[in-house]
Design an enzyme around this catalytic site. Sequence first.
Site, PDB file in Angstrom:
ATOM      1  N   GLN A   9     -11.563   1.847   6.491  1.00 21.78           N
ATOM      2  CA  GLN A   9     -10.105   1.758   6.668  1.00 21.78           C
ATOM      3  C   GLN A   9      -9.674   2.421   7.976  1.00 21.78           C
ATOM      4  O   GLN A   9      -8.674   2.035   8.579  1.00 21.78           O
ATOM      5  CB  GLN A   9      -9.377   2.435   5.490  1.00 21.78           C
ATOM      6  CG  GLN A   9      -9.471   1.699   4.173  1.00 21.78           C
ATOM      7  CD  GLN A   9     -10.624   2.189   3.321  1.00 21.78           C
ATOM      8  OE1 GLN A   9     -11.627   2.677   3.836  1.00 21.78           O
ATOM      9  NE2 GLN A   9     -10.501   2.045   2.023  1.00 21.78           N
TER      10      GLN A   9
ATOM     11  N   ASP B 271      -3.611  10.092  -2.665  1.00 20.25           N
ATOM     12  CA  ASP B 271      -3.498   9.111  -3.748  1.00 20.25           C
ATOM     13  C   ASP B 271      -2.888   9.720  -5.000  1.00 20.25           C
ATOM     14  O   ASP B 271      -2.280   9.034  -5.813  1.00 20.25           O
ATOM     15  CB  ASP B 271      -4.864   8.510  -4.077  1.00 20.25           C
ATOM     16  CG  ASP B 271      -5.222   7.506  -3.011  1.00 20.25           C
ATOM     17  OD1 ASP B 271      -5.730   7.918  -1.961  1.00 20.25           O
ATOM     18  OD2 ASP B 271      -4.921   6.314  -3.215  1.00 20.25           O
TER      19      ASP B 271
ATOM     20  N   LYS C  42      -8.947   9.700  -0.143  1.00 22.82           N
ATOM     21  CA  LYS C  42     -10.163   8.951   0.223  1.00 22.82           C
ATOM     22  C   LYS C  42     -11.387   9.858   0.309  1.00 22.82           C
ATOM     23  O   LYS C  42     -11.305  10.957   0.851  1.00 22.82           O
ATOM     24  CB  LYS C  42      -9.905   8.240   1.552  1.00 22.82           C
ATOM     25  CG  LYS C  42     -11.052   7.419   2.091  1.00 22.82           C
ATOM     26  CD  LYS C  42     -11.585   6.408   1.102  1.00 22.82           C
ATOM     27  CE  LYS C  42     -10.544   5.439   0.583  1.00 22.82           C
ATOM     28  NZ  LYS C  42     -11.009   4.632  -0.568  1.00 22.82           N
TER      29      LYS C  42
HETATM   30  O1  MRU Z   1      -9.040   2.800  -1.148  1.00 20.76           O
HETATM   31  P1  MRU Z   1      -7.764   2.845  -0.373  1.00 20.76           P
HETATM   32  O2  MRU Z   1      -7.856   2.197   0.962  1.00 20.76           O
HETATM   33  O3  MRU Z   1      -6.598   2.336  -1.181  1.00 20.76           O
HETATM   34  O4  MRU Z   1      -7.514   4.399  -0.124  1.00 20.76           O
HETATM   35  C1  MRU Z   1      -6.370   4.798   0.578  1.00 20.76           C
HETATM   36  C2  MRU Z   1      -6.276   6.256   0.784  1.00 20.76           C
HETATM   37  O5  MRU Z   1      -7.094   7.028   0.344  1.00 20.76           O
HETATM   38  C3  MRU Z   1      -5.051   6.762   1.503  1.00 20.76           C
HETATM   39  O6  MRU Z   1      -5.340   7.917   2.235  1.00 20.76           O
HETATM   40  C4  MRU Z   1      -3.966   7.111   0.451  1.00 20.76           C
HETATM   41  O7  MRU Z   1      -3.765   6.039  -0.415  1.00 20.76           O
HETATM   42  C5  MRU Z   1      -2.694   7.467   1.097  1.00 20.76           C
HETATM   43  S1  MRU Z   1      -1.931   6.081   1.837  1.00 20.76           S
HETATM   44  C6  MRU Z   1      -0.413   6.500   2.434  1.00 20.76           C
END
Ligand code: MRU
Length: 343
Positions: free
Chosen positions: A195, A236, A247
């Site tokens: 990402q 999250d 993450k």
């Molecule tokens: O697996 P993902 O791409 O959904 O994980 C996203 C993250 O870990 C972001 O850091 C988190 O959702 C914050 S987004 C503003």
Amino acid sequence: MIPTVEWKAGVICLLDQTQLPGRTMIFECRDVATVASAIRELRVRGAPAIGVTAAMGVALGAQSVATTDVPVFEKHVLAVCEQLAATRPTAINLFWALERMKRVLQTNRERTVGEIQSRLVDEALAIQQEDIAMCKTMGQHGATLIRHRQNILTHCNAGALATAGYGTALGVVRAAWEQGKKIHVFAGETRPVLQGARLTVWELMEDGIPVTLITDNMAGALMQQGRIDLCVVGADRIAANGDVANKIGTYSIAVLARVHSIPFYVVAPSSTIDLLALSGSPVPIEERPSCEITALHGGTWIAPQGVHVLNPAFDVTPAEYITAIVTERGVFAPDRVAETIQR
Ligand code: MRU
């Protein structure tokens, strides 16, 4: 920039994040099953964006019910909520958004099905607009923590793509940049789904914000060399004691930052706070398919077939490693952030 998620006359249009940075493609969802698989497959991802999409998914599912009987309608919409709740377990914003949609059902029982359907659309659009507004406010609060010419490390993508727009951690970066601070971002690539490399770098380059891509395992060496001034990430789920699920790899960066006396900030809207999780330990951590690790994006194997793999998508950073948490309400010590919300 193309919006992450849009409601267009009863169709949910997602900027397909599995195709970035190579292709900007819109993925159309016309039924709930497609919305659920789009969330699971990471076509839309990032905690706030998942919440907004799920809310729109409920509105979409509600429109396909052919009944005038309110209890029958309600039963159907609750089943839609369950279907969407089963997509990804970690980001609390998903469940928070579904609860808001359920509340619309509960408080409008005396209305007709048609009226409730249109109120569900209104609520989903309100969640989307509130998310953008919260990101902009967090940007203003967080930018006070950033000084001219600082080097900022971020992890994963907590940008416009992870929200309805503007971003959380990258919203802070954006706000500092818009204030004229000549900052520079190091983006960790964020194995295994990349990402950081695919999305954060793309977003920042689109805005002309200076960014350097690094592999995740370079962070310690850069800190040791004095090349990182602060770290900014999203979340999250934030537990009541200030522990943060984010993450996978976030925890390692926070520990490294502590060892090198570098501030480590988390930026998230209050919809990411889970008062029921007293600490990070009960937060469910999603385990994703092993192929994300064993094969490259296009399918090329990079490990022997049949190898045993662990692929947790998130980790928990204890509050003690977090300098401050930025929400739309301000900048708080991690153990004080739960006090700032009332549910
Ligand atoms: O697996 P993902 O791409 O959904 O994980 C996203 C993250 O870990 C972001 O850091 C988190 O959702 C914050 S987004 C503003």
